[in-house]
Write a protein that holds these residues in place. Sequence first.
Motif, PDB file in Angstrom:
ATOM      1  N   GLU A 185       0.835  -1.209   0.000  1.00 27.91           N
ATOM      2  CA  GLU A 185       0.000   0.000   0.000  1.00 27.91           C
ATOM      3  C   GLU A 185       0.865   1.254   0.000  1.00 27.91           C
ATOM      4  OE1 GLU A 185      -4.012  -1.683   2.226  1.00 27.91           O
ATOM      5  OE2 GLU A 185      -2.372  -0.923   3.468  1.00 27.91           O
ATOM      6  N   LEU A 212      -1.516  -3.750  -7.240  1.00 29.41           N
ATOM      7  CA  LEU A 212      -2.914  -3.765  -6.825  1.00 29.41           C
ATOM      8  C   LEU A 212      -3.442  -5.194  -6.686  1.00 29.41           C
ATOM      9  CD1 LEU A 212      -4.194  -0.812  -9.007  1.00 29.41           C
ATOM     10  CD2 LEU A 212      -3.980  -0.841  -6.507  1.00 29.41           C
ATOM     11  N   PHE A 228      -9.835  -2.158  -8.763  1.00 32.02           N
ATOM     12  CA  PHE A 228      -8.857  -1.171  -9.244  1.00 32.02           C
ATOM     13  C   PHE A 228      -8.024  -1.739 -10.395  1.00 32.02           C
ATOM     14  CE2 PHE A 228      -8.264   1.347  -4.996  1.00 32.02           C
ATOM     15  CZ  PHE A 228      -9.442   2.029  -5.237  1.00 32.02           C
ATOM     16  N   TYR A 262       2.428   1.670  -3.443  1.00 34.51           N
ATOM     17  CA  TYR A 262       1.453   2.183  -4.406  1.00 34.51           C
ATOM     18  C   TYR A 262       1.204   3.673  -4.186  1.00 34.51           C
ATOM     19  CZ  TYR A 262      -2.813   2.849  -7.040  1.00 34.51           C
ATOM     20  OH  TYR A 262      -3.755   3.324  -7.921  1.00 34.51           O
ATOM     21  N   TYR A 322      -9.349  -3.621  -4.234  1.00 33.44           N
ATOM     22  CA  TYR A 322      -8.095  -3.704  -4.992  1.00 33.44           C
ATOM     23  C   TYR A 322      -8.276  -4.443  -6.319  1.00 33.44           C
ATOM     24  CZ  TYR A 322      -5.279  -1.685  -1.279  1.00 33.44           C
ATOM     25  OH  TYR A 322      -4.727  -0.823  -0.356  1.00 33.44           O
ATOM     26  N   GLU A 373       1.760  -1.246 -11.757  1.00 40.45           N
ATOM     27  CA  GLU A 373       0.629  -0.824 -10.937  1.00 40.45           C
ATOM     28  C   GLU A 373      -0.380  -1.963 -10.795  1.00 40.45           C
ATOM     29  OE1 GLU A 373      -2.206   3.052 -10.756  1.00 40.45           O
ATOM     30  OE2 GLU A 373      -2.096   2.062 -12.717  1.00 40.45           O
TER      31      GLU A 373
END
Length: 143
Positions: free
Chosen positions: A75, A94, A116, A78, A113, A90
């Motif tokens: 986290e 995720l 995403f 990111y 997540y 990315e």
Amino acid sequence: MEKVSSQWVPHHFSKERSIKDAINTYKLASYCGALKKEKHIILAGICLRIASLYRIKQNKEQEERFLKFTLKEYEASYSTGDFSSTQASEARILYLAGEISRRIGNEKTAIKYFSFVFERQKNAREASIIQMARDRFQELKRT
């Protein structure tokens, strides 16, 4: 020097290691990485390896503990973008955050997540990660 060398008890890590030795080696790497303010993506990888070793040992408590550390580092990676100069994408960050959230029982966060991942699907070369995220998302939505 002050935090590690002054406390050092000589160890030899160059030979074949037991799982216990491997765990201690990775813990040392994690500690040293934190001291030198290593990138979060690097620390996440180290913590994930420790969690995997505890999984092999069937120590669920320690496995989950290190999965939580791993998630925290992914986290942070990111949010700071420190993964951008590495091979990690990315989508991969995720997906891993979602998968770890699922494994530690945080299904709502996992769904977030995974969604995403496929909302941000810019890169066709990561089709397998996007598909894995969709599959996990569907599994969680059914439960």
